[in-house]
Design an enzyme around this catalytic site. Structure first.
Site, short mmCIF file in Angstrom:
data_model
loop_
_atom_site.label_atom_id
_atom_site.label_comp_id
_atom_site.label_asym_id
_atom_site.label_seq_id
_atom_site.Cartn_x
_atom_site.Cartn_y
_atom_site.Cartn_z
N SER A 137 36.82 40.03 44.34
CA SER A 137 36.29 40.39 45.66
C SER A 137 36.53 39.29 46.69
O SER A 137 36.53 38.10 46.38
CB SER A 137 34.79 40.68 45.56
OG SER A 137 34.55 41.82 44.77
N GLU B 152 36.00 47.00 31.88
CA GLU B 152 34.69 46.59 32.36
C GLU B 152 33.61 47.59 31.97
O GLU B 152 32.44 47.24 31.84
CB GLU B 152 34.72 46.41 33.88
CG GLU B 152 33.45 45.84 34.48
CD GLU B 152 33.60 45.54 35.96
OE1 GLU B 152 32.86 44.67 36.46
OE2 GLU B 152 34.44 46.18 36.62
N GLY C 296 37.86 36.41 39.86
CA GLY C 296 38.19 36.22 41.27
C GLY C 296 38.86 37.44 41.87
O GLY C 296 40.08 37.45 42.11
N GLU D 182 30.85 54.95 46.35
CA GLU D 182 31.84 55.63 47.18
C GLU D 182 33.24 55.51 46.59
O GLU D 182 34.01 56.48 46.58
CB GLU D 182 31.81 55.04 48.60
CG GLU D 182 30.54 55.34 49.39
CD GLU D 182 29.35 54.49 48.95
OE1 GLU D 182 28.22 54.81 49.36
OE2 GLU D 182 29.54 53.52 48.19
N SER E 29 31.78 50.31 44.08
CA SER E 29 30.68 51.05 44.70
C SER E 29 30.73 52.52 44.34
O SER E 29 31.76 53.05 43.90
CB SER E 29 30.73 50.89 46.22
OG SER E 29 31.85 51.58 46.75
#
Length: 399
Positions: A134, A249, A132, A379, A377
């Site tokens: 995003s 991760e 949990g 970016e 992402s």
């Protein structure tokens, strides 16, 4: 860096290879290649049973310390395990988030009571976990979390919304990053909470994807509760725990991605050979480049792993995790694009009774579009490398 394996490592490779060859047959053989990103709902109950068989034989959580129920394998033996598992086309694990993310996070940051409560269920695959993090306004910009949690005597009361919550509809628990200090901003005042999903005040809504699956979910918390002692780390210091988890991760299990990617690349080459697309010199050169790049990616991933420790944040090892995320995500996206070129006009057509049944190359193309977004992402990874590794000025924030 020496990428060779010692004799004991090769003996371990033979052990896991033999075990998989012995057990991944009969009814289990039907599960070969089943599951994975974009396909997590495939044969879920059968994969759950397979994962519990792995647990019975000690093949879950292999990198965990022995005192926490794992095998305590060395880094290279963990790489061997995950690579051989991928080479055998064994079904994708159903509790990846629990085994590779939450479990090591609890080992690094959790209390003994939390470890005793949750690690056995993860190892035995009896409790499944979702992530949990995003939110609608806090995806890659995770410090913008707005979900709130207030301590009410011996219970945290949680209100807010999470999105892109993989497998929440199949899980019993979710680890939640929530704002627990009123008026706090950005990465201050956040806490890392362990929350049961099967309770009043929690609503899970699956989101249908372009690939046809619904592994992602929206999760709404309206007065949901969890015990006061189910906060990992100190209340208000959840940002450090969350960053340590994101470092995990991109750990050992991700190296096995390159085995699956090599199989996908070989499939695209075979398709190009059958369609005649391989006669195109430009396309042939692109496929050759993808092959070379994949070997470099694997070597870079192994080198990066040797510089990281469990619980390290995303800037550790010279930003090794961010670099790996950037290169594999871009590579996989390009492979999907090449696959569509090889498929030609047929790749534009969906088929089946429903009118929207995708073949493996269409699904590869569509899902790989998200590779450069989820898990941080492109970016954001570039900002981590620029600001936290290279020491460049921070990106200006809008007003």
């Amino acid at each position: 860096m020496d990428l060779s394996y010692a004799a004991e490592d090769e003996a371990f490779r033979a052990e896991i290879r033999d075990w998989l060859a012995t057990h991944l047959r009969g009814d289990w053989a039907r599960l070969k290649g089943v599951g994975g990103p974009g396909r997590d709902e495939e044969a879920f109950e059968e994969r759950l049973a397979w994962n519990r068989l792995l647990a019975e034989h000690g093949w879950t959580c292999v990198g965990w310390p022995v005192e926490h129920g794992g095998r305590g394998l060395s880094l290279w033996q963990q790489v061997i395990f995950h690579e051989e598992y991928a080479r055998a086309e064994a079904p994708y694990p159903v509790n990846h988030l629990g085994e590779t993310l939450l479990g090591p996070t609890l080992i690094a940051f959790g209390t003994p009571e939390q470890q005793q409560r949750f690690l056995p269920g993860i190892r035995a695959v009896t409790e499944l976990w979702a992530q949990g993090y995003s939110e609608p306004d806090a995806g890659s910009d995770l410090a913008n979390v707005k979900t709130r949690a207030v301590l009410d005597d011996d219970t945290w009361v949680i209100d807010g919304q999470k999105v892109w919550t993989s497998n929440a509809h199949l899980s019993q628990w979710v680890f939640v990053l929530a704002r627990t200090e009123p008026g706090s901003q950005r990465h201050h005042g956040l806490s890392f909470l362990l929350v049961p999903l099967d309770q009043p005040g929690v609503e899970v809504r699956p989101i249908e994807q372009l690939t046809g699956g619904s592994e992602f979910n929206e999760v709404f918390f309206t007065g949901a509760r969890t015990a006061a002692d189910l906060v990992v780390g100190e209340p208000g210091n959840g940002w450090g725990v969350a960053m340590g988890l994101l470092g995990l991760e991109r750990g050992v299990s991700t190296v096995a991605q390159t085995v699956g990617y090599a199989r996908e690349l070989a499939g695209v080459v075979d398709l190009a050979r059958r369609t005649g697309a391989l006669d195109d010199a430009v396309l042939r050169d692109r496929l050759a480049s993808l092959s070379v790049e994949l070997e470099v990616i694997r070597a870079q991933a192994l080198r990066g792993l040797s510089t990281l420790e469990g619980g390290s944040d995303s800037a550790a090892g010279g930003g090794a995790g961010s670099i790996f995320k950037l290169v594999w995500a871009g590579w996989h996206k390009r492979l999907g694009e090449v696959a569509m070129e090889v498929a030609g006009p047929a790749g534009l057509l969906a088929r089946g009774e429903s009118g929207y049944e995708l073949d493996e190359w269409q699904r590869l193309y569509l899902f790989s579009r998200s590779d450069t977004i989820y898990g941080g992402s492109d970016e954001v990874q570039k900002n981590i490398l620029a600001e936290r590794v290279l020491g460049l000025p921070r990106e200006p924030k809008g007003t």
